[in-house]
Enzyme design. Structure first.
Site, PDB file in Angstrom:
ATOM      1  N   ASP A 157       9.611  24.270 -45.797  1.00  0.00           N
ATOM      2  CA  ASP A 157       8.358  24.997 -46.040  1.00  0.00           C
ATOM      3  C   ASP A 157       8.721  26.451 -46.271  1.00  0.00           C
ATOM      4  O   ASP A 157       9.413  27.064 -45.447  1.00  0.00           O
ATOM      5  CB  ASP A 157       7.415  24.845 -44.838  1.00  0.00           C
ATOM      6  CG  ASP A 157       5.985  25.273 -45.164  1.00  0.00           C
ATOM      7  OD1 ASP A 157       5.801  26.359 -45.758  1.00  0.00           O
ATOM      8  OD2 ASP A 157       5.061  24.530 -44.801  1.00  0.00           O
ATOM      9  N   PHE A 176       4.193  17.005 -48.669  1.00  0.00           N
ATOM     10  CA  PHE A 176       2.889  17.669 -48.511  1.00  0.00           C
ATOM     11  C   PHE A 176       2.820  18.989 -49.275  1.00  0.00           C
ATOM     12  O   PHE A 176       1.731  19.439 -49.623  1.00  0.00           O
ATOM     13  CB  PHE A 176       2.638  18.031 -47.033  1.00  0.00           C
ATOM     14  CG  PHE A 176       2.453  16.869 -46.111  1.00  0.00           C
ATOM     15  CD1 PHE A 176       1.254  16.190 -46.068  1.00  0.00           C
ATOM     16  CD2 PHE A 176       3.474  16.460 -45.263  1.00  0.00           C
ATOM     17  CE1 PHE A 176       1.066  15.127 -45.211  1.00  0.00           C
ATOM     18  CE2 PHE A 176       3.300  15.400 -44.396  1.00  0.00           C
ATOM     19  CZ  PHE A 176       2.099  14.734 -44.370  1.00  0.00           C
ATOM     20  N   ALA A 177       3.970  19.656 -49.428  1.00  0.00           N
ATOM     21  CA  ALA A 177       3.950  21.056 -49.876  1.00  0.00           C
ATOM     22  C   ALA A 177       3.241  21.195 -51.220  1.00  0.00           C
ATOM     23  O   ALA A 177       3.612  20.546 -52.203  1.00  0.00           O
ATOM     24  CB  ALA A 177       5.383  21.581 -49.993  1.00  0.00           C
ATOM     25  N   SER A 233      -5.110  12.826 -53.251  1.00  0.00           N
ATOM     26  CA  SER A 233      -6.430  13.273 -52.804  1.00  0.00           C
ATOM     27  C   SER A 233      -7.512  12.463 -53.492  1.00  0.00           C
ATOM     28  O   SER A 233      -7.315  11.961 -54.609  1.00  0.00           O
ATOM     29  CB  SER A 233      -6.561  14.753 -53.175  1.00  0.00           C
ATOM     30  OG  SER A 233      -7.891  15.147 -53.138  1.00  0.00           O
ATOM     31  N   TYR A 285      -6.402  22.189 -59.649  1.00  0.00           N
ATOM     32  CA  TYR A 285      -5.815  21.581 -58.442  1.00  0.00           C
ATOM     33  C   TYR A 285      -5.877  20.053 -58.536  1.00  0.00           C
ATOM     34  O   TYR A 285      -4.872  19.359 -58.334  1.00  0.00           O
ATOM     35  CB  TYR A 285      -6.549  22.072 -57.183  1.00  0.00           C
ATOM     36  CG  TYR A 285      -6.228  21.223 -55.970  1.00  0.00           C
ATOM     37  CD1 TYR A 285      -4.974  21.296 -55.362  1.00  0.00           C
ATOM     38  CD2 TYR A 285      -7.159  20.307 -55.467  1.00  0.00           C
ATOM     39  CE1 TYR A 285      -4.666  20.489 -54.277  1.00  0.00           C
ATOM     40  CE2 TYR A 285      -6.858  19.504 -54.383  1.00  0.00           C
ATOM     41  CZ  TYR A 285      -5.610  19.591 -53.781  1.00  0.00           C
ATOM     42  OH  TYR A 285      -5.307  18.788 -52.719  1.00  0.00           O
ATOM     43  N   LYS A 304      -2.893  16.819 -58.872  1.00  0.00           N
ATOM     44  CA  LYS A 304      -2.757  15.556 -58.115  1.00  0.00           C
ATOM     45  C   LYS A 304      -2.702  14.363 -59.073  1.00  0.00           C
ATOM     46  O   LYS A 304      -1.893  13.449 -58.900  1.00  0.00           O
ATOM     47  CB  LYS A 304      -3.910  15.399 -57.110  1.00  0.00           C
ATOM     48  CG  LYS A 304      -3.882  16.411 -55.979  1.00  0.00           C
ATOM     49  CD  LYS A 304      -2.613  16.288 -55.135  1.00  0.00           C
ATOM     50  CE  LYS A 304      -2.494  17.362 -54.088  1.00  0.00           C
ATOM     51  NZ  LYS A 304      -1.168  17.449 -53.481  1.00  0.00           N
ATOM     52  N   LEU A 330     -16.231  22.477 -45.731  1.00  0.00           N
ATOM     53  CA  LEU A 330     -17.407  22.546 -44.852  1.00  0.00           C
ATOM     54  C   LEU A 330     -17.060  22.845 -43.386  1.00  0.00           C
ATOM     55  O   LEU A 330     -17.661  23.735 -42.779  1.00  0.00           O
ATOM     56  CB  LEU A 330     -18.185  21.225 -44.943  1.00  0.00           C
ATOM     57  CG  LEU A 330     -19.407  21.163 -44.034  1.00  0.00           C
ATOM     58  CD1 LEU A 330     -20.474  22.157 -44.471  1.00  0.00           C
ATOM     59  CD2 LEU A 330     -19.985  19.748 -43.990  1.00  0.00           C
ATOM     60  N   VAL A 382     -25.758  25.725 -47.337  1.00  0.00           N
ATOM     61  CA  VAL A 382     -25.626  24.325 -47.733  1.00  0.00           C
ATOM     62  C   VAL A 382     -25.939  24.307 -49.228  1.00  0.00           C
ATOM     63  O   VAL A 382     -27.011  24.754 -49.645  1.00  0.00           O
ATOM     64  CB  VAL A 382     -26.627  23.453 -46.942  1.00  0.00           C
ATOM     65  CG1 VAL A 382     -26.623  22.027 -47.466  1.00  0.00           C
ATOM     66  CG2 VAL A 382     -26.302  23.502 -45.448  1.00  0.00           C
ATOM     67  N   TYR A 383     -24.970  23.813 -50.010  1.00  0.00           N
ATOM     68  CA  TYR A 383     -25.135  23.896 -51.463  1.00  0.00           C
ATOM     69  C   TYR A 383     -25.983  22.744 -51.992  1.00  0.00           C
ATOM     70  O   TYR A 383     -25.462  21.721 -52.422  1.00  0.00           O
ATOM     71  CB  TYR A 383     -23.765  23.928 -52.157  1.00  0.00           C
ATOM     72  CG  TYR A 383     -22.946  25.135 -51.770  1.00  0.00           C
ATOM     73  CD1 TYR A 383     -23.353  26.416 -52.145  1.00  0.00           C
ATOM     74  CD2 TYR A 383     -21.776  25.010 -51.021  1.00  0.00           C
ATOM     75  CE1 TYR A 383     -22.615  27.532 -51.784  1.00  0.00           C
ATOM     76  CE2 TYR A 383     -21.030  26.117 -50.659  1.00  0.00           C
ATOM     77  CZ  TYR A 383     -21.458  27.370 -51.042  1.00  0.00           C
ATOM     78  OH  TYR A 383     -20.729  28.471 -50.681  1.00  0.00           O
ATOM     79  N   GLY A 428     -19.715  21.818 -60.090  1.00  0.00           N
ATOM     80  CA  GLY A 428     -18.471  21.059 -59.889  1.00  0.00           C
ATOM     81  C   GLY A 428     -18.465  20.190 -58.646  1.00  0.00           C
ATOM     82  O   GLY A 428     -17.544  19.408 -58.449  1.00  0.00           O
TER      83      GLY A 428
HETATM   84  N1  LIG Z   1      -6.389  19.668 -46.414  1.00  0.00           N
HETATM   85  C1  LIG Z   1      -7.091  18.958 -47.268  1.00  0.00           C
HETATM   86  O1  LIG Z   1      -8.334  18.983 -47.269  1.00  0.00           O
HETATM   87  C2  LIG Z   1      -6.397  18.053 -48.283  1.00  0.00           C
HETATM   88  C3  LIG Z   1      -7.114  17.034 -48.936  1.00  0.00           C
HETATM   89  C4  LIG Z   1      -6.458  16.227 -49.855  1.00  0.00           C
HETATM   90  C5  LIG Z   1      -5.111  16.433 -50.130  1.00  0.00           C
HETATM   91  N2  LIG Z   1      -4.448  17.442 -49.494  1.00  0.00           N
HETATM   92  C6  LIG Z   1      -3.030  17.662 -49.813  1.00  0.00           C
HETATM   93  O2  LIG Z   1      -2.274  17.495 -48.637  1.00  0.00           O
HETATM   94  C7  LIG Z   1      -1.138  18.359 -48.667  1.00  0.00           C
HETATM   95  C8  LIG Z   1      -1.083  19.180 -47.398  1.00  0.00           C
HETATM   96  O3  LIG Z   1      -2.298  19.893 -47.259  1.00  0.00           O
HETATM   97  P1  LIG Z   1      -2.530  20.901 -46.059  1.00  0.00           P
HETATM   98  O4  LIG Z   1      -3.983  20.928 -45.815  1.00  0.00           O
HETATM   99  O5  LIG Z   1      -1.608  20.582 -44.945  1.00  0.00           O
HETATM  100  O6  LIG Z   1      -2.094  22.264 -46.765  1.00  0.00           O
HETATM  101  P2  LIG Z   1      -1.377  23.572 -46.138  1.00  0.00           P
HETATM  102  O7  LIG Z   1      -1.606  24.674 -47.120  1.00  0.00           O
HETATM  103  O8  LIG Z   1      -1.814  23.761 -44.737  1.00  0.00           O
HETATM  104  O9  LIG Z   1       0.153  23.159 -46.140  1.00  0.00           O
HETATM  105  C9  LIG Z   1       0.939  23.164 -47.309  1.00  0.00           C
HETATM  106  C10 LIG Z   1       2.268  23.803 -46.951  1.00  0.00           C
HETATM  107  O10 LIG Z   1       3.130  23.747 -48.098  1.00  0.00           O
HETATM  108  C11 LIG Z   1       3.863  24.978 -48.159  1.00  0.00           C
HETATM  109  N3  LIG Z   1       4.280  25.167 -49.572  1.00  0.00           N
HETATM  110  C12 LIG Z   1       3.473  25.344 -50.655  1.00  0.00           C
HETATM  111  N4  LIG Z   1       4.207  25.466 -51.770  1.00  0.00           N
HETATM  112  C13 LIG Z   1       5.527  25.377 -51.384  1.00  0.00           C
HETATM  113  C14 LIG Z   1       6.754  25.429 -52.089  1.00  0.00           C
HETATM  114  N5  LIG Z   1       6.821  25.640 -53.408  1.00  0.00           N
HETATM  115  N6  LIG Z   1       7.913  25.294 -51.379  1.00  0.00           N
HETATM  116  C15 LIG Z   1       7.885  25.092 -50.040  1.00  0.00           C
HETATM  117  N7  LIG Z   1       6.731  25.026 -49.323  1.00  0.00           N
HETATM  118  C16 LIG Z   1       5.567  25.180 -49.991  1.00  0.00           C
HETATM  119  C17 LIG Z   1       2.899  26.043 -47.645  1.00  0.00           C
HETATM  120  O11 LIG Z   1       3.561  27.188 -47.144  1.00  0.00           O
HETATM  121  C18 LIG Z   1       2.144  25.287 -46.552  1.00  0.00           C
HETATM  122  O12 LIG Z   1       2.717  25.480 -45.272  1.00  0.00           O
HETATM  123  C19 LIG Z   1      -1.263  19.181 -49.944  1.00  0.00           C
HETATM  124  O13 LIG Z   1      -0.485  18.569 -50.947  1.00  0.00           O
HETATM  125  C20 LIG Z   1      -2.728  19.071 -50.271  1.00  0.00           C
HETATM  126  O14 LIG Z   1      -2.968  19.226 -51.646  1.00  0.00           O
HETATM  127  C21 LIG Z   1      -5.047  18.236 -48.569  1.00  0.00           C
END
Ligand SMILES: NC(=O)c1ccc[n+]([C@@H]2O[C@H](COP(=O)([O-])OP(=O)(O)OC[C@H]3O[C@@H](n4cnc5c(N)ncnc54)[C@H](O)[C@@H]3O)[C@@H](O)[C@H]2O)c1
Length: 351
Positions: free
Chosen positions: A32, A82-83, A126, A151, A155, A201, A218-219, A298
């Site tokens: 990270d 996840f990143a 997602s 975004y 995905k 939310l 509330v939208y 949207g």
């Molecule tokens: N939280 C939600 O509502 C949600 C919903 C659907 C999908 N997601 C997906 O789940 C994943 C995790 O989400 P989250 O809520 O934990 O997000 P978050 O922002 O809390 O965590 C993402 C982490 O990735 C790190 N990061 C980003 N780009 C990077 C890179 N190039 N190199 C190294 N590290 C990097 C960030 O520093 C962060 O700590 C994401 O892919 C997100 O799109 C999240």
């Protein structure tokens, strides 16, 4: 003990998943770059599990730096990726930044899976990939509509890249499509640290209740739903986290049905915005200062998951209900107010 590489391990869902992996006997390392987080949540992980997790502060967009992590860890059994950047609004104003960060990092990691022979890959997808669906609940086979934002497009494209690469026979992957992850670990040692004004939310509710935001809107209350507000499928982050452990078990046990298996991760219960607010008020005892505003462009009207596949195939059990989600989200917000060490990430102001 098998070693799992978690990218984005200092983030919200990554940290909760690390706890679950450690509690289920896996060893974990994280990559990270802390572009959207601090190492603070890993201190919370250590508090819960009494185990220290090494984070490599590496930008996954740098192939050489990413390779160096794999050179040092030749025993990685699977990767959970996840990143990514995840702010829908920001992706509209900074689309190139989103495509570059979310897709370059993915491509670099996939190249590493080939170079270091690690064919097991879990991807954070997602429900945004469904766009505004024709039928609900959505199953994994519900046709995808055009993404509503850059975004969402990252995905959809991420899934496509993984599918095409897996087709070459180099990869086995699980795509997990999260609905709306909310809440915090029941210990309240880790939770979500929202950046800037929250677009989701539950952080908007808790920040309004605590007085960080003066009021919330509330939208729209004139949608064709039971009380006129939008419907979402809120799911506790610890339930999401556990599904990742189950997905890794499933993959490593050779149970995949194809090169790429897809699972929806939602409760299967649609909850309206007004119902969520009522649930929050009931568990917190705080009367929320909100008003009804116009519809937000949207916004998807009504979406919730058919989660039969994850329950049947992965053996997933949902442990937390809406009250648990609201209670833990509220307790975490109280902790954010009182614990100044968690505030450093407020430096990353998003609009
Ligand atoms: N939280 C939600 O509502 C949600 C919903 C659907 C999908 N997601 C997906 O789940 C994943 C995790 O989400 P989250 O809520 O934990 O997000 P978050 O922002 O809390 O965590 C993402 C982490 O990735 C790190 N990061 C980003 N780009 C990077 C890179 N190039 N190199 C190294 N590290 C990097 C960030 O520093 C962060 O700590 C994401 O892919 C997100 O799109 C999240």
């Amino acid at each position: 003990m098998q070693k799992i590489l978690v990218t984005g391990g200092c983030g919200y869902i990554g940290a909760h998943t690390i706890v679950d992996l450690l509690e289920n006997g896996y060893e974990v390392i994280s990559i990270d770059n802390n572009s959207r987080s601090t190492p603070q949540l890993l201190a919370g992980v250590e508090k819960i599990t009494a185990k220290k997790v090494k984070n490599y502060k590496v930008d996954l967009c740098s192939y050489d730096d990413t390779v160096a992590v794999f050179q040092e860890n030749r025993d990685v059994a699977a990767i959970i990726h996840f990143a990514a950047y995840k702010a829908v609004g920001e992706s509209v104003s900074e689309p190139l930044m989103y495509f570059e960060n979310n897709l370059q990092s993915l491509v670099n990691l996939l190249k590493c899976t080939k170079e270091f022979n690690i064919p097991h890959f879990v991807f954070s997808s997602s429900c945004t990939v469904y766009g505004n669906p024709d039928h609900i609940p959505v199953t994994e086979l519900t046709p995808q509509q055009p993404a509503e934002s850059p975004y969402g497009a990252t995905k959809q494209m991420g899934e496509r890249i993984i599918n095409d690469f897996a087709h070459t026979g180099s990869l086995k992957s699980i795509l997990l499509r999260y609905f709306n992850p909310v809440g915090a670990h029941p210990s309240i040692a880790i939770g979500e640290v929202p950046l800037g004004r929250p677009a989701n939310l539950v952080p908007a509710i808790t920040q309004t209740a605590i007085g960080k935001l003066p009021t919330m809107q509330v939208y729209g209350d004139d949608y064709p739903t039971r009380d006129g507000s939008c419907v979402r499928d809120y799911i506790h982050v610890s339930d999401i986290a556990h599904a990742h452990t189950l997905a890794v078990n499933y993959m490593l046990d050779g149970k995949l049905k194809s090169n790429v298996d897809v699972f929806n991760l939602g409760t299967g219960n649609g909850v309206t915005v007004l119902e969520a607010i009522k649930a929050f008020e009931a568990v917190s005892g705080v009367k929320l200062n909100y008003s009804i505003g116009p519809r937000r462009p949207g916004d998807v009207v009504d979406i919730y998951a058919n989660n039969d596949k994850a329950i049947k195939e992965l053996g997933w059990n949902i442990k937390y209900n809406l009250d648990d989600m609201m209670r833990t989200a509220w307790e975490w917000e109280l902790r954010l107010r009182d614990d100044k060490t968690l505030h450093t990430s407020q430096n990353f102001q998003l609009n």
